[in-house]
Every structure is written in structure tokens, then in C-alpha cells.
Motif scaffolding. Sequence first.
Motif, PDB file in Angstrom:
ATOM      1  N   SER A 117     -34.197  -4.053 -38.219  1.00  0.00           N
ATOM      2  CA  SER A 117     -33.697  -3.984 -36.866  1.00  0.00           C
ATOM      3  C   SER A 117     -32.242  -4.479 -36.778  1.00  0.00           C
ATOM      4  CB  SER A 117     -34.659  -4.786 -35.995  1.00  0.00           C
ATOM      5  OG  SER A 117     -34.035  -5.233 -34.872  1.00  0.00           O
ATOM      6  N   THR A 118     -31.931  -5.588 -37.473  1.00  0.00           N
ATOM      7  CA  THR A 118     -30.548  -6.086 -37.455  1.00  0.00           C
ATOM      8  C   THR A 118     -29.609  -5.087 -38.141  1.00  0.00           C
ATOM      9  OG1 THR A 118     -31.433  -8.325 -37.616  1.00  0.00           O
ATOM     10  CG2 THR A 118     -29.084  -8.098 -37.992  1.00  0.00           C
ATOM     11  N   ALA A 119     -30.091  -4.459 -39.228  1.00  0.00           N
ATOM     12  CA  ALA A 119     -29.248  -3.491 -39.953  1.00  0.00           C
ATOM     13  C   ALA A 119     -28.868  -2.338 -39.032  1.00  0.00           C
ATOM     14  CB  ALA A 119     -29.989  -2.970 -41.177  1.00  0.00           C
ATOM     15  N   SER A 120     -29.824  -1.908 -38.217  1.00  0.00           N
ATOM     16  CA  SER A 120     -29.553  -0.800 -37.303  1.00  0.00           C
ATOM     17  C   SER A 120     -28.475  -1.221 -36.290  1.00  0.00           C
ATOM     18  CB  SER A 120     -30.862  -0.404 -36.628  1.00  0.00           C
ATOM     19  OG  SER A 120     -30.637   0.405 -35.528  1.00  0.00           O
ATOM     20  N   THR A 121     -28.542  -2.459 -35.816  1.00  0.00           N
ATOM     21  CA  THR A 121     -27.546  -2.946 -34.852  1.00  0.00           C
ATOM     22  C   THR A 121     -26.167  -3.079 -35.507  1.00  0.00           C
ATOM     23  OG1 THR A 121     -29.315  -4.202 -33.815  1.00  0.00           O
ATOM     24  CG2 THR A 121     -27.087  -4.758 -33.151  1.00  0.00           C
ATOM     25  N   VAL A 122     -26.112  -3.713 -36.695  1.00  0.00           N
ATOM     26  CA  VAL A 122     -24.785  -3.922 -37.309  1.00  0.00           C
ATOM     27  C   VAL A 122     -24.174  -2.601 -37.784  1.00  0.00           C
ATOM     28  CG1 VAL A 122     -25.427  -6.273 -38.042  1.00  0.00           C
ATOM     29  CG2 VAL A 122     -25.455  -4.438 -39.720  1.00  0.00           C
ATOM     30  N   SER A 123     -25.031  -1.601 -38.072  1.00  0.00           N
ATOM     31  CA  SER A 123     -24.487  -0.336 -38.569  1.00  0.00           C
ATOM     32  C   SER A 123     -23.779   0.454 -37.464  1.00  0.00           C
ATOM     33  CB  SER A 123     -25.589   0.521 -39.201  1.00  0.00           C
ATOM     34  OG  SER A 123     -26.467   1.003 -38.218  1.00  0.00           O
ATOM     35  N   ALA A 124     -23.919  -0.002 -36.219  1.00  0.00           N
ATOM     36  CA  ALA A 124     -23.210   0.682 -35.123  1.00  0.00           C
ATOM     37  C   ALA A 124     -21.771   0.176 -34.985  1.00  0.00           C
ATOM     38  CB  ALA A 124     -23.960   0.468 -33.814  1.00  0.00           C
ATOM     39  N   LEU A 125     -21.429  -0.903 -35.684  1.00  0.00           N
ATOM     40  CA  LEU A 125     -20.087  -1.498 -35.520  1.00  0.00           C
ATOM     41  C   LEU A 125     -19.073  -0.806 -36.431  1.00  0.00           C
ATOM     42  CD1 LEU A 125     -21.261  -5.242 -35.473  1.00  0.00           C
ATOM     43  CD2 LEU A 125     -20.675  -3.796 -33.508  1.00  0.00           C
ATOM     44  N   SER A 126     -17.981  -0.329 -35.847  1.00  0.00           N
ATOM     45  CA  SER A 126     -16.999   0.456 -36.610  1.00  0.00           C
ATOM     46  C   SER A 126     -16.402  -0.326 -37.768  1.00  0.00           C
ATOM     47  CB  SER A 126     -15.870   0.923 -35.694  1.00  0.00           C
ATOM     48  OG  SER A 126     -16.400   1.804 -34.744  1.00  0.00           O
ATOM     49  N   GLY A 127     -16.159  -1.646 -37.566  1.00  0.00           N
ATOM     50  CA  GLY A 127     -15.557  -2.451 -38.633  1.00  0.00           C
ATOM     51  C   GLY A 127     -16.470  -2.542 -39.848  1.00  0.00           C
ATOM     52  N   VAL A 128     -17.775  -2.671 -39.578  1.00  0.00           N
ATOM     53  CA  VAL A 128     -18.759  -2.728 -40.661  1.00  0.00           C
ATOM     54  C   VAL A 128     -18.803  -1.376 -41.372  1.00  0.00           C
ATOM     55  CG1 VAL A 128     -21.224  -2.969 -41.182  1.00  0.00           C
ATOM     56  CG2 VAL A 128     -20.139  -4.517 -39.530  1.00  0.00           C
ATOM     57  N   ARG A 129     -18.858  -0.287 -40.597  1.00  0.00           N
ATOM     58  CA  ARG A 129     -18.930   1.046 -41.185  1.00  0.00           C
ATOM     59  C   ARG A 129     -17.703   1.321 -42.040  1.00  0.00           C
ATOM     60  NH1 ARG A 129     -23.281   3.415 -39.533  1.00  0.00           N
ATOM     61  NH2 ARG A 129     -22.831   5.102 -40.976  1.00  0.00           N
ATOM     62  N   ALA A 130     -16.516   0.960 -41.531  1.00  0.00           N
ATOM     63  CA  ALA A 130     -15.278   1.247 -42.285  1.00  0.00           C
ATOM     64  C   ALA A 130     -15.322   0.545 -43.640  1.00  0.00           C
ATOM     65  CB  ALA A 130     -14.067   0.792 -41.477  1.00  0.00           C
ATOM     66  N   ALA A 131     -15.764  -0.727 -43.656  1.00  0.00           N
ATOM     67  CA  ALA A 131     -15.785  -1.484 -44.911  1.00  0.00           C
ATOM     68  C   ALA A 131     -16.795  -0.886 -45.893  1.00  0.00           C
ATOM     69  CB  ALA A 131     -16.133  -2.947 -44.621  1.00  0.00           C
ATOM     70  N   LEU A 132     -17.986  -0.536 -45.393  1.00  0.00           N
ATOM     71  CA  LEU A 132     -19.007  -0.011 -46.311  1.00  0.00           C
ATOM     72  C   LEU A 132     -18.713   1.424 -46.728  1.00  0.00           C
ATOM     73  CD1 LEU A 132     -22.366  -1.562 -45.005  1.00  0.00           C
ATOM     74  CD2 LEU A 132     -20.748  -2.437 -46.701  1.00  0.00           C
ATOM     75  N   VAL A 133     -18.185   2.229 -45.807  1.00  0.00           N
ATOM     76  CA  VAL A 133     -17.858   3.621 -46.163  1.00  0.00           C
ATOM     77  C   VAL A 133     -16.794   3.631 -47.273  1.00  0.00           C
ATOM     78  CG1 VAL A 133     -16.724   5.743 -45.328  1.00  0.00           C
ATOM     79  CG2 VAL A 133     -18.593   4.730 -44.009  1.00  0.00           C
ATOM     80  N   ALA A 134     -15.820   2.694 -47.215  1.00  0.00           N
ATOM     81  CA  ALA A 134     -14.779   2.634 -48.263  1.00  0.00           C
ATOM     82  C   ALA A 134     -15.432   2.349 -49.619  1.00  0.00           C
ATOM     83  CB  ALA A 134     -13.754   1.553 -47.920  1.00  0.00           C
ATOM     84  N   LYS A 135     -16.394   1.419 -49.643  1.00  0.00           N
ATOM     85  CA  LYS A 135     -17.081   1.112 -50.910  1.00  0.00           C
ATOM     86  C   LYS A 135     -17.896   2.316 -51.386  1.00  0.00           C
ATOM     87  CE  LYS A 135     -17.882  -3.812 -49.783  1.00  0.00           C
ATOM     88  NZ  LYS A 135     -16.901  -4.568 -50.540  1.00  0.00           N
ATOM     89  N   GLN A 136     -18.531   3.009 -50.434  1.00  0.00           N
ATOM     90  CA  GLN A 136     -19.383   4.156 -50.806  1.00  0.00           C
ATOM     91  C   GLN A 136     -18.547   5.322 -51.337  1.00  0.00           C
ATOM     92  OE1 GLN A 136     -21.321   4.519 -47.015  1.00  0.00           O
ATOM     93  NE2 GLN A 136     -22.407   2.573 -47.304  1.00  0.00           N
ATOM     94  N   LYS A 137     -17.374   5.532 -50.753  1.00  0.00           N
ATOM     95  CA  LYS A 137     -16.493   6.607 -51.237  1.00  0.00           C
ATOM     96  C   LYS A 137     -16.085   6.311 -52.679  1.00  0.00           C
ATOM     97  CE  LYS A 137     -14.376   8.296 -46.932  1.00  0.00           C
ATOM     98  NZ  LYS A 137     -14.331   9.765 -47.050  1.00  0.00           N
TER      99      LYS A 137
END
Length: 236
Positions: free
Chosen positions: A103-123
Amino acid sequence: MSGKKNISVAIDGPAGAGKSTIAKLVARAFGLEYADTGAMYRGVALVARRAGVAADDEAALSRIASEAVFSFEAVERGGSLVNRVFINGEEVTDAIREPEISSTASTVSALSGVRAALVAKQKQMGAAGGVAMEGRDIGSVVLPDAEVKIFLTASPEARARRRHLELLAAGKSADYDTVLKEISERDQRDATRADSPLKQADDAALVDTDNLSIEQVVSHICDIVTEKTGRRPLTA
Ligand code: DC
């Protein structure tokens, strides 16, 4: 096959559609690395909860996401493939699967700053190809040039049934109606968030898993991979 770039397979879809099981088997069939991006959002949620960081503190959560060092290790355990997950060297494979972390993961995954940091690692993880990566935005945002894009789906009831059985098999007490309610709430949050909502990429193949066995889904996806790339599975 020689001389050809390593292929990438993007597998997206909602919670409980069977992405993890299927992506791991497709990765093994084509000799690809398996990457579970949901585990990274879960990892950020776990570190934040332990540190007492609120689920809406975007600055602190984004820092956690960009500083975390993730690693994965695929191991064969009791006849099935298990993806061990480590954050900053600590194994968190089981800790990140707890319901409050979902449930917390779903909430934090909506935050753009979190997404930007993880998407950079995933790329970065996908930059050299040779990967089967699963998540929600892999075909649309993380690996838009992936040779193969799959959108796996199933009805909320079928997904809740599977998740309920998984929890019972893991020795957890679980109630089907609660699982269904949690899945519906997560779907709603994941599909309506402003940044990268869950949606099928235009060029993704839709695979509905409601009435198919795992073997049938894997075989269907292997056919799609072969059709798009000319590669044949190494294993059946
Ligand atoms: O696939 P999962 O249930 O382990 O994902 C955990 C959460 O992270 C889920 O609420 C959706 C989110 N997620 C995301 O927003 N983008 C991804 N690429 C992967 C997961």
C-alpha cells in the motif's frame, strides 16, 4: 542471432496479472536478465517506513530513491525461480511483500521525484538490452524502444483469487474480499495518478490471462517475441 543487439522485453500490467511469474519465465526462455521495477518502489516504501518518513514527504522519499543501491539475484528454490532483492546490501526479498508495504509503495510511486529517480536507474539497467523488465510504465516510459512490449491483464476477481491463494500458500491469513478491495484500490490509484499512470503502450500486445494457464501465457508471449525479433526460446 550473432551480430544482433540484445533484445529487451517490456512487460506491464496491473497488480496480480501474473507479471512476475511470467516475466521470469520469459527471461529464462530467452537468456535475458529479469528486472522487477515494482520491487524498487517497494524498497523505497520499506526504507521510508523504517526511517519514519511520511508517505507524502516527496523531498525525503526522492532522496531515498536516488540514494538506494538495488541489486537482484535470481535463484532456483523448490522448483520455482525466486528473485532475491537487496537494498544497500541488505536482503529485503520477503520484507517488501508485506501488505502495508504494497500500500505504501502504491502511494510513493505516485510522486514524480520518486519516479524520476527510479526511472533513471531502470533506464540504466536496460541500456545494454538483454533484459525482460516488468512494471507499469516500462513500454511507455522506461524502455520505449523495447523490441517487444506486452501488456498483461486479467479481471480484478481473477487477480484477487490468485493473490489470495499466494498469501494462503505463504502461510498468511487472508480474506478474499479484503484482497479484492485492496487490488481495486491499488488499480484506481495506479491508473489515475498524474505521473505515468498505468496504461497500455500504443504498440504493446495485450494478453488477457483470465482463462489461460501460466504455461499458455508464457508460450503465447514466446511466440510474440519470436515473431517480433526472430529469436527462438532456449528452453520450452
Ligand atoms: O508490481 P508491484 O505490485 O510489485 O508494484 C508495487 C507498486 O509500485 C504498485 O503500486 C505500482 C508501482 N509501480 C509503478 O508505479 N511503476 C512501476 N514501473 C512498477 C511498480
